[in-house]
Design a protein around this motif. Structure first.
Motif, PDB file in Angstrom:
ATOM      1  N   VAL A   3      -3.934  -9.709   5.167  1.00  0.00           N
ATOM      2  CA  VAL A   3      -3.765  -9.001   3.900  1.00  0.00           C
ATOM      3  C   VAL A   3      -4.702  -9.643   2.875  1.00  0.00           C
ATOM      4  O   VAL A   3      -4.678 -10.860   2.681  1.00  0.00           O
ATOM      5  CB  VAL A   3      -2.297  -9.086   3.418  1.00  0.00           C
ATOM      6  N   GLY A   4      -5.569  -8.839   2.281  1.00  0.00           N
ATOM      7  CA  GLY A   4      -6.513  -9.346   1.289  1.00  0.00           C
ATOM      8  C   GLY A   4      -7.680 -10.103   1.891  1.00  0.00           C
ATOM      9  O   GLY A   4      -8.543 -10.614   1.167  1.00  0.00           O
ATOM     10  N   PHE A  17      -0.128 -10.360   7.603  1.00  0.00           N
ATOM     11  CA  PHE A  17      -0.833  -9.242   8.237  1.00  0.00           C
ATOM     12  C   PHE A  17       0.174  -8.130   8.516  1.00  0.00           C
ATOM     13  O   PHE A  17       1.386  -8.370   8.498  1.00  0.00           O
ATOM     14  CB  PHE A  17      -1.547  -9.695   9.510  1.00  0.00           C
ATOM     15  N   ILE A  18      -0.350  -6.941   8.738  1.00  0.00           N
ATOM     16  CA  ILE A  18       0.517  -5.809   9.072  1.00  0.00           C
ATOM     17  C   ILE A  18       0.515  -5.684  10.597  1.00  0.00           C
ATOM     18  O   ILE A  18      -0.545  -5.495  11.210  1.00  0.00           O
ATOM     19  CB  ILE A  18      -0.002  -4.496   8.436  1.00  0.00           C
ATOM     20  N   GLN A  20       0.821  -1.205   0.000  1.00  0.00           N
ATOM     21  CA  GLN A  20       0.000   0.000   0.000  1.00  0.00           C
ATOM     22  C   GLN A  20       0.860   1.261   0.000  1.00  0.00           C
ATOM     23  O   GLN A  20       0.682   2.144   0.844  1.00  0.00           O
ATOM     24  CB  GLN A  20      -0.979  -0.028   1.177  1.00  0.00           C
ATOM     25  N   GLY A  21       1.807   1.283  -0.926  1.00  0.00           N
ATOM     26  CA  GLY A  21       2.625   2.478  -1.117  1.00  0.00           C
ATOM     27  C   GLY A  21       3.657   2.719  -0.038  1.00  0.00           C
ATOM     28  O   GLY A  21       4.249   3.792   0.032  1.00  0.00           O
ATOM     29  N   ALA A  65       5.534  -4.080  10.657  1.00  0.00           N
ATOM     30  CA  ALA A  65       6.106  -4.977   9.646  1.00  0.00           C
ATOM     31  C   ALA A  65       5.015  -5.736   8.887  1.00  0.00           C
ATOM     32  O   ALA A  65       3.886  -5.879   9.359  1.00  0.00           O
ATOM     33  CB  ALA A  65       7.061  -5.965  10.301  1.00  0.00           C
ATOM     34  N   TYR A  66       5.410  -6.193   7.709  1.00  0.00           N
ATOM     35  CA  TYR A  66       4.551  -7.076   6.914  1.00  0.00           C
ATOM     36  C   TYR A  66       4.921  -8.490   7.350  1.00  0.00           C
ATOM     37  O   TYR A  66       6.018  -8.972   7.085  1.00  0.00           O
ATOM     38  CB  TYR A  66       4.848  -6.847   5.435  1.00  0.00           C
TER      39      TYR A  66
END
Ligand SMILES: [Cu+2]
Ligand SMILES: [Cu+2]
Lengths: 276, 239
Positions: B136-137, B199-200, B48-49, B109-110
């Protein structure tokens, strides 16, 4: 009565107690100083009730929470003089009549068994206080469940150790409690396992979540803002973590929140904006 | 007068003591305890940028915390010895997360989780927890296949994370896993299913995780193993 007899006894004690007889004419009796303390402590209690209640309690987001705040303030004001009297006598006694090591304890005061004036005031004041508190409490409690036409129904599920919320008719299910301002919310509460306590704190209502059957409670949110949904019944290992985010938003925001969580625009609008 | 002086002195001592306690708490640094399994860094990732640390966290769920159904195997097949005293006592038939119940990930973190699921299971009481939330998603993968959830009648455990109460961050993560391929005959070594999800990580702090599948005994299936800290519950340390 035996007032004569008691006066003699009091004088005997007075001679042994520092501060009873040696003061000037105006401050002769400790009751005067205690009265000053009572007034000071009462003033502090009333001030604390008025200024601190809003700061230490969850914010007011519903008419129910407003009445909870008012009740706390009113009861604290009622209790202030009673507490002040106890603290004033205790403080004065410790300061004036305490005795150090080696000193002789002063003799006990005479019993007041036959002082009917004191007894009547005591009983009368207690009765009035308790009746006022009872009537106020019952009134506040009964106003919590008055139904309104077409409330927004939200199904609440407690389980060890999370809350989930269903918004019927929209297909939305979330771990977040979002409610629209200005509408009556009807919570239908149950549990998947043990007894939990559903407590959206700033909405000022609370009810047990019981396995096997449903309980109902209504709230009327009247301001937007964030709040916490807590569990108020000790329910096991992670009871302390049984906490969800709550939000009061405008009906339009509520509708778009539902859509962003999978509801169709039609069903979200009907649910969030209907019944105006 | 003497009495008054002593009164003032004790009051000062009390105020200083309370002040020190408050000061101590305000200076408290957050540390993950010993035995915590840290996610491994695998580089950076764009999401996401924003460029974020990419870390991988690996754990498993096993049919027996104490090796009754064989040695717990890690992802690469090596014995998965629990680090720290995370599963003391209890019953050898109790399932458990391993190698620890304490995990740590860097803030923001991702995080990609690789979850080896060997345990049996059954029907979940609340279908909400048969679906993935907060990933995520909004998805997870089961043996490489992307899904939004698993069969609620044949699921094993969930990895459900929430922040400490009072933090209005809104962080929430809940991911289900399917039962072992061996079903009720699950062992610690065969029939494993591989679940992955990303997840973030939220802001720094202590997050509690637990399993929302009623895999214990007694009322609602939340007795025994579910009510004994360390098997189906623990902490995610975001550092
Ligand atoms: Cu609870
Ligand atoms: Cu489990």
């Amino acid at each position: 009565m035996s007032s004569n007899h008691e006066d003699i006894k009091r004088e005997q004690i007075a001679e042994t107690v520092d501060g009873w007889t040696h003061n000037g004419p105006f401050h002769r009796r400790p009751s005067f100083r205690i009265l000053i303390l009572v007034i000071l402590f009462t003033a502090f209690g009333v001030w604390a009730a008025v200024f601190f209640t809003d700061k230490i309690m969850p914010s007011i987001l519903s008419s129910q929470m407003k009445s909870v705040h008012d009740t706390i303030i009113f009861f604290t004001i009622l209790a202030a003089p009673v507490a002040a009297l106890v603290y004033a006598i205790a403080a004065y006694s410790i300061y004036k009549w305490g005795h150090g090591h080696g000193e002789q304890a002063p003799p006990d005061g005479p019993p007041m068994r036959e002082n009917s004036l004191t007894t009547s005031i005591w009983l009368g004041a207690s009765t009035i206080l308790v009746v006022v508190v009872l009537v106020w409490g019952m009134t506040a409690l009964s106003s919590e469940n008055q139904g309104q036409l077409r409330p927004v129904t939200i199904d609440v599920y407690g389980q060890q150790w999370l809350w989930t919320f269903k918004y019927p008719g929209t297909g939305v299910e979330s771990n977040q409690l979002v409610v629209p301002v200005g509408r009556q919310i009807r919570f239908v509460v149950t549990s998947y396992d043990v007894t939990h306590g559903f407590w959206p704190n700033s909405l000022g209502v609370q009810i047990d979540a019981n396995p096997g059957f449903k309980t109902y409670i209504t709230a009327d949110p009247n301001a937007t803002g964030q709040f916490a949904v807590r569990c108020s019944q000790l329910c096991g290992l992670y009871h302390a973590y049984m906490d969800a985010n709550g939000k009061v938003v405008t009906p339009t925001q509520f509708s778009s929140w539902l859509v962003s969580h999978g509801a169709s625009t039609t069903s979200a609008n009907a649910y969030a904006l209907g019944g105006k | 007068m003497k009495r008054l002086i002593w009164g003032v002195i004790s009051l000062v001592i009390a105020v200083v003591a309370v002040g020190l306690v408050v000061f101590g708490f305000s200076k408290q640094q957050y540390h993950a305890p010993d035995g915590t399994v840290a996610a491994k860094s695998v580089g950076m990732i764009q999401y996401q940028g924003k460029t974020r640390d990419h870390v991988v966290l690996t754990f498993g769920t096993y049919a027996s915390a104490q090796g009754k159904y064989g040695t717990m195997l890690s992802v690469d097949g090596a014995p998965n010895v629990p680090s720290g005293e995370v599963h003391p006592g209890g019953n050898p038939q109790w399932p458990a997360y391993s190698p620890s119940n304490q995990f740590s990930v860097p803030a923001g973190a991702y995080v990609t989780v690789v979850w080896h699921q060997y345990d049996s299971g059954g029907a979940v009481n609340n279908p909400y927890f048969a679906r993935a939330h907060g990933t995520v998603g909004g998805t997870e993968t089961v043996n490489g296949k992307t899904v939004t959830g698993v069969d609620g009648n044949n699921m094993a455990h969930t990895f459900t994370v929430r922040p400490a109460p009072g933090t209005a961050s809104g962080f929430f993560l809940s991911v289900p896993s399917p039962v072992s391929k061996l079903g009720d005959n699950a062992t610690n070594t065969a029939g494993g299913q591989v679940v992955t999800f990303s997840f973030i990580a939220g802001a720094k702090g202590l997050y509690a995780w637990n399993c929302e599948f009623p895999c214990g005994l007694g009322i609602g299936g939340f007795g025994a193993v579910m009510s004994s800290y360390g098997y189906m519950s623990g902490y995610l340390h975001v550092v």
